[in-house]
Design an enzyme around this catalytic site. Structure first.
Site, PDB file in Angstrom:
ATOM      1  N   ARG A  11     113.999 -55.584  19.247  1.00 25.42           N
ATOM      2  CA  ARG A  11     115.400 -55.406  19.115  1.00 25.42           C
ATOM      3  C   ARG A  11     116.050 -54.415  20.033  1.00 25.42           C
ATOM      4  NH1 ARG A  11     118.206 -51.032  15.328  1.00 25.42           N
ATOM      5  NH2 ARG A  11     120.237 -51.721  15.412  1.00 25.42           N
ATOM      6  N   HIS A  56     125.807 -50.518  19.542  1.00 34.65           N
ATOM      7  CA  HIS A  56     124.981 -49.492  19.106  1.00 34.65           C
ATOM      8  C   HIS A  56     125.883 -48.062  19.699  1.00 34.65           C
ATOM      9  CE1 HIS A  56     121.052 -48.100  17.604  1.00 34.65           C
ATOM     10  NE2 HIS A  56     121.518 -47.094  17.939  1.00 34.65           N
ATOM     11  N   GLU A 105     124.665 -49.149  12.238  1.00 34.55           N
ATOM     12  CA  GLU A 105     124.979 -47.966  11.620  1.00 34.55           C
ATOM     13  C   GLU A 105     126.800 -47.521  11.667  1.00 34.55           C
ATOM     14  OE1 GLU A 105     122.160 -44.703  12.550  1.00 34.55           O
ATOM     15  OE2 GLU A 105     120.678 -45.985  11.678  1.00 34.55           O
ATOM     16  N   ASN A 128     118.165 -49.416   8.217  1.00 33.34           N
ATOM     17  CA  ASN A 128     117.814 -48.323   8.977  1.00 33.34           C
ATOM     18  C   ASN A 128     117.255 -47.214   7.922  1.00 33.34           C
ATOM     19  OD1 ASN A 128     118.062 -49.703  11.202  1.00 33.34           O
ATOM     20  ND2 ASN A 128     119.580 -48.550  12.176  1.00 33.34           N
ATOM     21  N   TYR A 187     114.823 -43.376   7.450  1.00 29.31           N
ATOM     22  CA  TYR A 187     114.125 -42.533   8.115  1.00 29.31           C
ATOM     23  C   TYR A 187     113.657 -41.263   6.950  1.00 29.31           C
ATOM     24  CZ  TYR A 187     115.470 -44.122  12.567  1.00 29.31           C
ATOM     25  OH  TYR A 187     115.771 -44.848  13.813  1.00 29.31           O
ATOM     26  N   GLU A 228     115.143 -50.290  11.762  1.00 30.17           N
ATOM     27  CA  GLU A 228     114.675 -48.886  12.356  1.00 30.17           C
ATOM     28  C   GLU A 228     114.128 -48.128  11.198  1.00 30.17           C
ATOM     29  OE1 GLU A 228     117.627 -46.463  14.211  1.00 30.17           O
ATOM     30  OE2 GLU A 228     118.647 -48.113  15.105  1.00 30.17           O
TER      31      GLU A 228
HETATM   32  C1  GBH Z   1     119.506 -43.869  14.112  1.00 26.16           C
HETATM   33  O1  GBH Z   1     120.342 -42.858  13.523  1.00 26.16           O
HETATM   34  C2  GBH Z   1     120.137 -44.441  15.419  1.00 26.16           C
HETATM   35  O2  GBH Z   1     120.394 -45.844  15.172  1.00 26.16           O
HETATM   36  C3  GBH Z   1     119.249 -44.318  16.755  1.00 26.16           C
HETATM   37  O3  GBH Z   1     120.085 -44.577  17.690  1.00 26.16           O
HETATM   38  C4  GBH Z   1     118.552 -43.164  16.430  1.00 26.16           C
HETATM   39  O4  GBH Z   1     118.055 -42.764  17.802  1.00 26.16           O
HETATM   40  C5  GBH Z   1     117.538 -42.989  15.541  1.00 26.16           C
HETATM   41  O5  GBH Z   1     118.149 -43.129  14.063  1.00 26.16           O
HETATM   42  C6  GBH Z   1     117.093 -41.677  15.304  1.00 26.16           C
HETATM   43  O6  GBH Z   1     118.084 -40.628  15.087  1.00 26.16           O
HETATM   44  O7  GBH Z   1     121.184 -35.604   8.409  1.00 26.16           O
HETATM   45  O8  GBH Z   1     123.261 -35.188   7.318  1.00 26.16           O
HETATM   46  O9  GBH Z   1     123.076 -36.745   9.316  1.00 26.16           O
HETATM   47  C7  GBH Z   1     119.746 -42.355  12.365  1.00 26.16           C
HETATM   48  C8  GBH Z   1     121.050 -41.439  11.821  1.00 26.16           C
HETATM   49  C9  GBH Z   1     119.605 -39.894  10.617  1.00 26.16           C
HETATM   50  C10 GBH Z   1     122.198 -40.678   9.789  1.00 26.16           C
HETATM   51  C11 GBH Z   1     119.891 -39.334   9.024  1.00 26.16           C
HETATM   52  C12 GBH Z   1     121.911 -39.964   8.519  1.00 26.16           C
HETATM   53  C13 GBH Z   1     121.008 -38.313   7.469  1.00 26.16           C
HETATM   54  C14 GBH Z   1     121.834 -37.254   6.900  1.00 26.16           C
HETATM   55  N1  GBH Z   1     120.744 -41.039  10.494  1.00 26.16           N
HETATM   56  N2  GBH Z   1     121.154 -39.036   8.725  1.00 26.16           N
HETATM   57  S1  GBH Z   1     122.254 -36.108   7.977  1.00 26.16           S
END
Ligand code: GBH
Length: 457
Positions: A83, A127, A172, A299, A301, A361
Site C-alpha cells: 500500500r 494521504h 484518515e 487503521n 494503533y 495500517e
Molecule cells: C497514521 O496516523 C498515518 O496514516 C500515518 O501516516 C502515520 O505515519 C501513522 O499513523 C503513525 O502515526 O493521540 O489524540 O491523536 C495515525 C493517526 C493516531 C490519529 C492516533 C488518532 C489517537 C488520538 N492517529 N490518534 S490522538
C-alpha cells in the site's frame, strides 16, 4: 515460536493479503523533481515551530530514486501486497488543470514493477499532501476541493485502472480535517474547530464523488474503498457520566466520518456535542457520500480510556486517563492494547455490516538501535506485530471479514509533526547513508508469510 507461527498461518482465510504500507510525503523525497508542485506539508514543515527540529520531506527515504531497491526488499519479505500513496501535486502541480505526465509515469513504473514481482498494488489517492495551490483557495474548507479531488482521482484511474488491485480514496480524513483544521497539529495548521467539521464534510464529498469516477476506469475487477482511523474508547469506570462521555468520544473519534459513509448520516447530536454548526450539507450530499464501498480500510494503533467529568465535556474534549502503570506504551505514548483492534473489527462487522475489511495500517514506534552491523533488534515491535495479528485472528473467528493486513510501515520514515524522531518501520533506514536493514520484526513477518504461503500451496 515456530509452533505459534504455524498455527497462526492456518487461522487466516485463503488469499489473505500480507502487506506493508507507506505514504508519498513520508518516504519519497525528491519534492522539487520532475515537475512536482508544492504541497501543504512542504509549507507546514518550512514554518518554524510546526515540526520536530524543522524536519521536512525533501529527502525522506529517497524512495523516489530507490523504488527498485525498495521493491527488492518487499520481495525478500514475501509481501503479497503493498500500500502506497500517490502524491496529488506530482500529478497536478496546481491541484487541477494541467497534468504533469512525469508524475503519472513514476507511479506507473512503480505499479508495473510491483506486478512483475507478484505484489498487488494498493493505491491511496490522498494521504495528506494537498497541493498548496488548492490550500491557497481554502483547501478542504472549500467545497471546490472535493470536485478537484474527484477530477484528480479520475485522471489517475484512467491511467492505472487496468492494473491497480485496490483503490483507497482517502487516508484518515479524520486527521486531515481535525488535525489539519481543528487543532492545527498537522498541515495546513489551521486552529478552528468549525473549519474541521466543514473540511470533514468536503473530504467525505470528495470521496463520494471520486468513487464512480474511479470505477468508470477499473477494468481489472479492482476494489474501491476508503481508509479511516479508529482509536476505540474504553470506560475507566462504570459511572453513568463515564458512559455518557464515552459515547461522545466515540462519535467524535470513531463515528464522525464512518456513519455518513456507511449509514448516510452524521452521528446523532454530534454537532451539538461539539457546540458547533452543522457543516454546509447540500441536497444529495449524503447520498453521494454513502454510495456503497467494496471494502473499508481500518487503521488502528491504540485505544483511549475515558473518564467521565461534570459538566459534560465537548465531544473532542473528553478526559483520557493518565498512563496506566501496568500497561505498556510505544514511543508515541500510545498504549499497546491489541484487543482494541480485535474488538473494533468485530464491531465494524456486527454494527456496520461491512462487506470486507482490510487492516490498512497497524504498527508501533520504538527507539531502535543500529550498531552498524547486519541486525536491528526490535523485540517490542515484533511482539506488537505478533499480538495484533493474534487479535485479528480472534476477530476473524467471530466473523469479521478481514481479508488483509498492511503493517505500518515498510520503512522508517517521516513521521509528520514528529519528523524523523519516530521509527515505525519493519525495515530500518539509516538517514545518513540511506542504507536499509530488515529489522527482526521484518524477518519474523517474512517467516510468517512464507509459512502461510507454504500451507496454502
Ligand atoms: C497514521 O496516523 C498515518 O496514516 C500515518 O501516516 C502515520 O505515519 C501513522 O499513523 C503513525 O502515526 O493521540 O489524540 O491523536 C495515525 C493517526 C493516531 C490519529 C492516533 C488518532 C489517537 C488520538 N492517529 N490518534 S490522538
Amino acid at each position: 515460536s515456530e509452533q505459534t507461527q504455524l498455527s497462526l498461518a492456518k487461522l487466516f482465510p485463503a488469499n489473505f493479503l500480507w502487506g506493508a504500507a507507506t505514504a508519498s510525503y513520508q518516504i519519497e523525497g525528491a519534492t522539487h523533481e520532475d515537475g512536482r508542485g508544492p504541497s501543504i506539508w512542504d509549507t507546514f514543515a518550512a514554518t518554524p515551530g510546526k515540526v520536530y527540529q524543522g524536519h521536512n520531506g525533501d529527502v525522506a527515504d529517497d524512495h523516489y530514486h530507490r523504488v527498485d531497491d525498495d521493491i527488492a526488499l518487499m520481495t525478500r519479505l514475501g509481501l503479497s501486497a503493498y500500500r502506497f500513496s500517490i502524491a496529488w501535486p506530482r500529478i497536478l502541480p496546481q491541484g487541477h488543470g494541467d497534468v504533469n505526465p512525469r508524475g503519472l509515469d513514476f507511479y506507473e513504473r512503480l505499479v508495473d514493477t510491483l506486478l512483475s514481482k507478484g505484489i498487488q498494488p494498493f493505491a491511496t489517492l490522498y494521504h495528506w499532501d494537498l497541493p498548496q495551490a488548492l490550500e491557497d483557495k481554502g483547501g478542504w474548507r472549500n467545497r471546490e476541493t472535493a470536485y478537484a479531488f474527484a477530477e484528480y482521482a479520475e485522471i489517475v484511474a484512467r491511467r492505472l485502472g487496468d492494473r491497480v488491485a485496490g483503490w483507497i480514496t482517502l487516508n484518515e480524513p479524520w486527521c486531515s480535517a481535525y488535525l489539519g483544521y481543528g487543532n492545527g497539529v498537522h498541515a495546513p495548521g489551521v486552529q478552528d474547530r468549525q473549519s474541521a467539521l466543514d473540511a470533514g464534510h468536503h473530504l467525505l464529498l470528495g470521496h463520494g464523488l471520486a468513487l464512480p469516477r474511479i470505477r468508470a476506469h477499473v477494468t481489472n475487477g479492482a476494489q474501491v474503498g476508503i481508509t479511516l482511523n479508529f482509536t476505540p474508547g474504553y470506560p475507566a469506570d462504570d459511572r453513568p457520566e463515564t458512559l455518557r462521555d464515552l459515547a461522545r468520544y466515540d462519535a467524535f473519534s470513531d463515528r464522525w466520518l464512518l456513519d455518513p459513509i456507511v449509514r448516510g448520516s452524521y452521528p446523532e447530536d454530534f454537532f451539538k456535542n461539539m457546540a458547533l454548526q452543522a457543516p454546509p450539507i447540500e441536497d444529495g450530499d449524503m447520498e453521494i457520500i454513502s454510495a456503497p464501498i467494496d471494502f473499508l480500510g481500518v487503521n488502528n494503533y491504540t485505544r483511549s480510556v475515558i473518564r467521565g467529568t461534570e459538566p459534560a465535556p465537548l465531544a473532542d474534549a473528553c478526559q483520557m486517563v493518565a498512563p496506566i502503570p501496568s500497561a505498556s506504551y510505544t514511543e508515541m505514548g500510545w498504549e499497546v492494547y491489541p484487543n482494541a483492534l480485535s474488538e473494533l473489527l468485530v464491531r465494524l462487522h456486527k454494527e456496520y455490516a461491512l462487506p470486507k475489511l482490510y487492516v490498512t495500517e497497524n504498527g508501533s514506534a520504538f527507539r531502535d538501535q543500529w550498531g552498524g552491523g547486519e541486525h536491528v533488534h526490535d523485540p517490542r515491535r515484533l511482539s506488537y506485530l505478533q499480538e495484533h495479528l493474534q487479535g485479528i485472528v480472534r476477530a476473524i473467528e467471530q466473523g469479521a471479514p478481514v481479508q488483509g493486513y498492511f503493517t505500518w510501515s515498510l520503512l522508517d520514515n517521516y513521521e509528520w509533526a514528529e519528523g524523523y524522531s519516530k521509527r515505525f518501520g519493519i525495515i530500518y533506514v539509516d538517514y545518513d547513508s540511506q542504507r536499509r536493514i530488515i529489522k527482526d520484526s521484518g524477518l519474523w513477518y517474512a517467516d510468517l508469510i512464507q509459512k502461510y504461503k507454504e500451507e496454502q500451496a
